[in-house]
Structure formats: C-alpha cells, structure tokens
Scaffold this motif. Sequence first.
Motif, mmCIF file in Angstrom:
data_model
loop_
_atom_site.group_PDB
_atom_site.id
_atom_site.type_symbol
_atom_site.label_atom_id
_atom_site.label_comp_id
_atom_site.label_asym_id
_atom_site.label_seq_id
_atom_site.Cartn_x
_atom_site.Cartn_y
_atom_site.Cartn_z
ATOM 1 N N LYS A 57 0.805 -1.226 0.000
ATOM 2 C CA LYS A 57 0.000 0.000 0.000
ATOM 3 C C LYS A 57 0.838 1.275 0.000
ATOM 4 C CE LYS A 57 -0.716 0.234 5.027
ATOM 5 N NZ LYS A 57 0.154 1.338 5.299
ATOM 6 N N ASP A 58 2.081 1.206 0.440
ATOM 7 C CA ASP A 58 2.918 2.406 0.489
ATOM 8 C C ASP A 58 3.693 2.657 -0.803
ATOM 9 O OD1 ASP A 58 2.335 3.250 3.183
ATOM 10 O OD2 ASP A 58 3.437 1.473 3.846
ATOM 11 N N CYS A 59 3.582 1.755 -1.766
ATOM 12 C CA CYS A 59 4.271 1.950 -3.049
ATOM 13 C C CYS A 59 3.598 3.079 -3.833
ATOM 14 C CB CYS A 59 4.233 0.669 -3.871
ATOM 15 S SG CYS A 59 5.144 -0.694 -3.128
ATOM 16 N N ILE A 60 4.361 3.733 -4.677
ATOM 17 C CA ILE A 60 3.851 4.825 -5.500
ATOM 18 C C ILE A 60 2.717 4.309 -6.380
ATOM 19 C CG2 ILE A 60 4.421 6.400 -7.395
ATOM 20 C CD1 ILE A 60 7.308 6.372 -6.422
ATOM 21 N N PRO A 61 1.535 4.971 -6.355
ATOM 22 C CA PRO A 61 0.472 4.563 -7.273
ATOM 23 C C PRO A 61 0.847 4.917 -8.713
ATOM 24 C CG PRO A 61 -0.211 6.448 -5.940
ATOM 25 C CD PRO A 61 1.158 6.059 -5.487
ATOM 26 N N LEU A 62 0.441 4.074 -9.641
ATOM 27 C CA LEU A 62 0.797 4.267 -11.041
ATOM 28 C C LEU A 62 -0.457 4.299 -11.909
ATOM 29 C CD1 LEU A 62 3.635 1.655 -10.908
ATOM 30 C CD2 LEU A 62 3.976 4.102 -11.117
ATOM 31 N N ASP A 63 -0.436 5.121 -12.946
ATOM 32 C CA ASP A 63 -1.571 5.206 -13.865
ATOM 33 C C ASP A 63 -1.805 3.864 -14.553
ATOM 34 O OD1 ASP A 63 -1.888 7.887 -13.268
ATOM 35 O OD2 ASP A 63 -0.724 8.572 -15.000
ATOM 36 N N ASN A 64 -3.059 3.482 -14.658
ATOM 37 C CA ASN A 64 -3.493 2.267 -15.361
ATOM 38 C C ASN A 64 -2.951 0.968 -14.768
ATOM 39 O OD1 ASN A 64 -5.050 3.707 -17.195
ATOM 40 N ND2 ASN A 64 -3.322 3.982 -18.569
ATOM 41 N N ILE A 65 -2.363 1.014 -13.566
ATOM 42 C CA ILE A 65 -1.848 -0.189 -12.924
ATOM 43 C C ILE A 65 -2.443 -0.268 -11.522
ATOM 44 C CG2 ILE A 65 0.197 -1.420 -12.098
ATOM 45 C CD1 ILE A 65 1.821 0.079 -14.222
ATOM 46 N N GLY A 70 -10.924 -5.124 -18.664
ATOM 47 C CA GLY A 70 -11.554 -4.924 -19.958
ATOM 48 C C GLY A 70 -11.081 -5.980 -20.939
ATOM 49 N N LYS A 71 -11.539 -5.876 -22.147
ATOM 50 C CA LYS A 71 -11.310 -6.891 -23.186
ATOM 51 C C LYS A 71 -9.831 -7.206 -23.433
ATOM 52 C CE LYS A 71 -11.890 -6.066 -27.678
ATOM 53 N NZ LYS A 71 -11.417 -6.387 -28.917
ATOM 54 N N VAL A 75 -10.255 -13.409 -15.501
ATOM 55 C CA VAL A 75 -9.646 -13.239 -16.825
ATOM 56 C C VAL A 75 -10.657 -13.520 -17.929
ATOM 57 C CG1 VAL A 75 -7.807 -14.049 -18.337
ATOM 58 C CG2 VAL A 75 -7.383 -13.785 -15.902
ATOM 59 N N LEU A 76 -10.732 -12.603 -18.864
ATOM 60 C CA LEU A 76 -11.599 -12.732 -20.039
ATOM 61 C C LEU A 76 -10.804 -13.338 -21.188
ATOM 62 C CD1 LEU A 76 -13.204 -9.169 -19.825
ATOM 63 C CD2 LEU A 76 -14.198 -11.329 -19.031
ATOM 64 N N PRO A 77 -11.477 -13.854 -22.234
ATOM 65 C CA PRO A 77 -10.749 -14.481 -23.349
ATOM 66 C C PRO A 77 -9.667 -13.602 -23.990
ATOM 67 C CG PRO A 77 -13.064 -15.006 -23.495
ATOM 68 C CD PRO A 77 -12.924 -14.011 -22.363
ATOM 69 N N GLY A 78 -9.852 -12.300 -24.107
ATOM 70 C CA GLY A 78 -8.851 -11.440 -24.753
ATOM 71 C C GLY A 78 -7.761 -10.944 -23.829
ATOM 72 N N ASN A 79 -7.861 -11.253 -22.528
ATOM 73 C CA ASN A 79 -6.863 -10.794 -21.563
ATOM 74 C C ASN A 79 -5.584 -11.609 -21.658
ATOM 75 O OD1 ASN A 79 -9.429 -10.406 -19.067
ATOM 76 N ND2 ASN A 79 -8.615 -8.843 -20.387
ATOM 77 N N THR A 80 -4.485 -10.981 -21.238
ATOM 78 C CA THR A 80 -3.223 -11.695 -21.080
ATOM 79 C C THR A 80 -3.031 -11.957 -19.597
ATOM 80 O OG1 THR A 80 -2.257 -10.675 -23.045
ATOM 81 C CG2 THR A 80 -0.727 -11.564 -21.406
#
Length: 176
Positions: free
Chosen positions: A111-119, A132-133, A155-160
């Motif tokens: 929780k103390d790690c730097i927050p990152l965009d889209n992660i 998402g897809k 996990v959805l079919p298009g996810n890695t």
Amino acid sequence: GETERVVTGTGQIEAQYKSAVAAAEAAGIRRMEVTFPPVPNLEEVDFGTALNLQFSFEIRQDLGLTSDMLKSMVRRNLVDFSNQHWAVKLAQSMGVGRKVAIQHCDQTSKKDCIPLDNISVSRSGKESPPLGKDDVLVIVNPGTPEQWLSAAKPVLPGNTLVYLNSISGGWTYELG
C-alpha cells in the motif's frame, strides 16, 4: 552507517523477460509463466548480502519507499518487494493503452508503493478492478494450486495472464 548505491547492471534480465512476454503475446499466447531469480543472491536473501542490500536501495527508490520504517520493511521482505519491482516494470511495458492489474499471493502489503496510472495492485483473493477486453493480469508468486486457479477467474478471453516468479514450489505437474 552503510553505503547505499544503486546496482548498475546491464538490464539483461529485464530486457529478456519483457521481450519474451511481448513475443508470446505477438504469437497469440495469452497465458504464460515467467520465472527468474527476483534478487541477485536469492539463495542468501536471509543473510543480507551486500549486493542484495544495494538492490533493495534501487527497489525502494523505484517504488517510493524511502522512509526509515519502509527501508526496514523492504529489507525484511526483499523477495516480495523485488517481485513488486519486476511486476511494475512488466506492467509499464504492457500497459500502453490498457489496464494492468497486479495481484500478489504473498502477505506483504504494497500500500505504500507509488500509485501508477493504469496499474492496480492488490492481494490475490481481494477485489481487483474489473478487466476490460484487452487488459492484463499479472499474478505474482502463486503458490498453491488453488491460488493459480482462483487468480485466473476474472480473466476474459482477450486478456493476457502472466504468472510471475512462482518460487514457492506449491504447484506440481504430476510427472509420475
């Protein structure tokens, strides 16, 4: 006091695992396992070798864990935070134009790690943001077969899906 410096290496491990994951994705592979030693001297991680201590400094800088309290926590849980370091590096390379969720199977709080965009970062079994897809899920250090299977549920079919550094030895392949 101790001397702290960043370990200057060639970046070979990072380049190799990122290119391996990118090549697998380009070939249409959406489920993969990537394993490598998360710290320079894994077999001596409990003894605090000089190289591992220097690597912990780099990790703390990258993850924004610079206070004295967090410095001690990173040293005590060096493998867990090293895996976070590598998972973030992978997420940053894969997250261009999509979300990446990182789930840890260890019990060390990030929780103390730097927050990152889209992660997003969470513990396995906890609620993570919906995928998402074309999004990515990175599962760090899965141990028991139940962790491997439950981690893959959103996990959805298009996810890695990338299982990263399963070093606990909890999974067996029934090789007879």
